[in-house]
Design an enzyme around this catalytic site. Sequence first.
Site, mmCIF file in Angstrom:
data_model
loop_
_atom_site.group_PDB
_atom_site.id
_atom_site.type_symbol
_atom_site.label_atom_id
_atom_site.label_comp_id
_atom_site.label_asym_id
_atom_site.label_seq_id
_atom_site.Cartn_x
_atom_site.Cartn_y
_atom_site.Cartn_z
ATOM 1 N N CYS A 166 -5.158 -2.683 2.654
ATOM 2 C CA CYS A 166 -4.907 -2.793 4.187
ATOM 3 C C CYS A 166 -6.321 -2.889 4.948
ATOM 4 O O CYS A 166 -6.725 -4.146 5.374
ATOM 5 C CB CYS A 166 -4.165 -1.187 4.498
ATOM 6 S SG CYS A 166 -3.602 -1.381 5.963
ATOM 7 N N ASN A 169 -6.463 6.785 -2.003
ATOM 8 C CA ASN A 169 -5.663 5.863 -1.563
ATOM 9 C C ASN A 169 -5.814 4.427 -2.536
ATOM 10 O O ASN A 169 -6.882 3.665 -2.331
ATOM 11 C CB ASN A 169 -5.748 5.114 -0.133
ATOM 12 C CG ASN A 169 -4.485 4.029 0.224
ATOM 13 O OD1 ASN A 169 -3.848 3.625 -0.646
ATOM 14 N ND2 ASN A 169 -4.667 4.138 1.621
ATOM 15 N N GLU A 175 -6.043 8.931 7.526
ATOM 16 C CA GLU A 175 -6.519 8.683 6.371
ATOM 17 C C GLU A 175 -7.717 9.359 5.720
ATOM 18 O O GLU A 175 -8.172 9.558 4.775
ATOM 19 C CB GLU A 175 -6.552 7.232 6.064
ATOM 20 C CG GLU A 175 -5.150 6.452 6.069
ATOM 21 C CD GLU A 175 -5.337 4.982 5.418
ATOM 22 O OE1 GLU A 175 -5.834 4.866 4.417
ATOM 23 O OE2 GLU A 175 -4.843 4.214 6.402
ATOM 24 N N GLU A 231 0.969 -1.240 0.111
ATOM 25 C CA GLU A 231 -0.204 -0.261 0.087
ATOM 26 C C GLU A 231 1.033 1.098 -0.140
ATOM 27 O O GLU A 231 1.837 1.328 0.828
ATOM 28 C CB GLU A 231 -0.951 -0.032 1.197
ATOM 29 C CG GLU A 231 -1.578 1.148 1.396
ATOM 30 C CD GLU A 231 -2.197 1.320 2.968
ATOM 31 O OE1 GLU A 231 -1.720 0.983 3.687
ATOM 32 O OE2 GLU A 231 -3.381 1.798 3.054
ATOM 33 N N LYS A 267 -9.385 2.580 -2.328
ATOM 34 C CA LYS A 267 -9.764 2.209 -0.734
ATOM 35 C C LYS A 267 -10.966 2.663 -0.369
ATOM 36 O O LYS A 267 -11.269 3.951 -0.281
ATOM 37 C CB LYS A 267 -8.350 2.401 0.010
ATOM 38 C CG LYS A 267 -8.576 1.766 1.513
ATOM 39 C CD LYS A 267 -7.060 2.163 2.251
ATOM 40 C CE LYS A 267 -7.251 1.717 3.595
ATOM 41 N NZ LYS A 267 -6.085 2.008 4.355
ATOM 42 N N ASN A 284 -0.064 -0.994 5.775
ATOM 43 C CA ASN A 284 1.027 -0.096 6.377
ATOM 44 C C ASN A 284 0.242 -0.244 7.806
ATOM 45 O O ASN A 284 -0.685 0.372 8.370
ATOM 46 C CB ASN A 284 0.910 1.261 6.080
ATOM 47 C CG ASN A 284 1.800 1.451 5.028
ATOM 48 O OD1 ASN A 284 3.201 1.851 5.072
ATOM 49 N ND2 ASN A 284 1.391 1.408 3.534
HETATM 50 N N1 CDT Z 1 -3.223 1.651 6.379
HETATM 51 C C1 CDT Z 1 -4.034 0.976 7.196
HETATM 52 O O1 CDT Z 1 -5.498 0.963 6.787
HETATM 53 N N2 CDT Z 1 -3.764 0.643 8.481
HETATM 54 C C2 CDT Z 1 -4.809 0.323 9.272
HETATM 55 C C3 CDT Z 1 -4.556 0.691 10.642
HETATM 56 C C4 CDT Z 1 -5.436 0.492 11.595
HETATM 57 S S1 CDT Z 1 -4.897 0.582 13.266
HETATM 58 C C5 CDT Z 1 -5.041 -1.235 13.316
HETATM 59 C C6 CDT Z 1 -4.833 -1.145 9.230
HETATM 60 O O2 CDT Z 1 -5.957 -1.819 9.406
HETATM 61 O O3 CDT Z 1 -4.075 -2.148 9.340
#
Ligand code: CDT
Length: 323
Positions: free
Chosen positions: A172, A110, A146, A47, A127, A197
């Site tokens: 993600c 995204n 985000e 991502e 996304k 991420n």
């Molecule tokens: N980039 C992304 O969507 N990260 C989210 C962080 C959320 S905090 C658990 C994820 O779901 O990994």
Amino acid sequence: MSRMLTVGAAQFGPVSRTETRQDVVNRLLDLLRQGHARGCQLVVFTEAALTAFFPHWLITDEAELDGWFEREMPSPVTQPLFDEAARLGVGFHLGYAELAWEGGEKRRYNSAILVDQRGRILGKYRKIHLPGYDSPQPEQPFQNLEKRYFAVGDLGFRAWPAFGGMVGVCICNDRRWPETYRALALQGAEMVLLGYNTPLHNPALPSSDPLANFHNHLCMQAGAYQNGLWVVGVAKAGLEEGVMQIGQSCIIAPSGEIVAMTATLEDELVTARCDLDLATLYRAKLWNFARNRRIEHYGLITEQRGEERGKGPSPDDPAHEES
Ligand code: CDT
């Protein structure tokens, strides 16, 4: 007869704020070539692969924010990826921050694209499940903005005929939602590609921190098994601009088993020979959605509990309003 696809999960180590796109593309090219040397037809990048994950800090200047986004794909700086894909005959999946002008309005997404073995873009996904906040949280050690920087994706979940099968894409946080895999599986997806991420520390619920790696695999393995599809989940890992992110990028079979996993928090490629017919087998023998799903009864259960369809989060569930 089986339909074999050799796929590479190309985990990425941290990208610093000051690293140029050119340098990042060179790292990606190195992974693409490794994939070719190991027999991959498809290499999956993460991502927002072209930059540090900038939602982790507040950016108030519009021009500075725009600088983290790609205005075109391919662009002069990313073109070498497409050229090398065509030269080697290796397709790829790439996540990136997309700046689009639509109906005279600037929008930021995204996004992720799927590129075939001739270097042509087959499809794009934006996304849908955006985690985090739209305003900064000063008490937290890092931000997750985000919701501030990206619009909710408007392209839906899609699966494309590609690489000898049907390939779907999500990004993600989408991987934590069962609807994602179901929406893709119902379109026939046999393999789902995704980058992530994911900070090791979740300021919204610190007690879940020790489970970060477990939850990462749990949701993807469940999605794979419950829908009879392959999942390729690829991290941006390691300590990036003060935020430690999990690794454990993996390739998961329709059985739910992890068949390949990274061992570092750096640039690292793991590969697997995936039989796409295994998805068909699980789908037909175990699930057969068309025959066995009972959507009408799910509705009855909801009504019996006195809840309305489509109602938002419960008022006694405030933690979910913002995070
Ligand atoms: N980039 C992304 O969507 N990260 C989210 C962080 C959320 S905090 C658990 C994820 O779901 O990994």
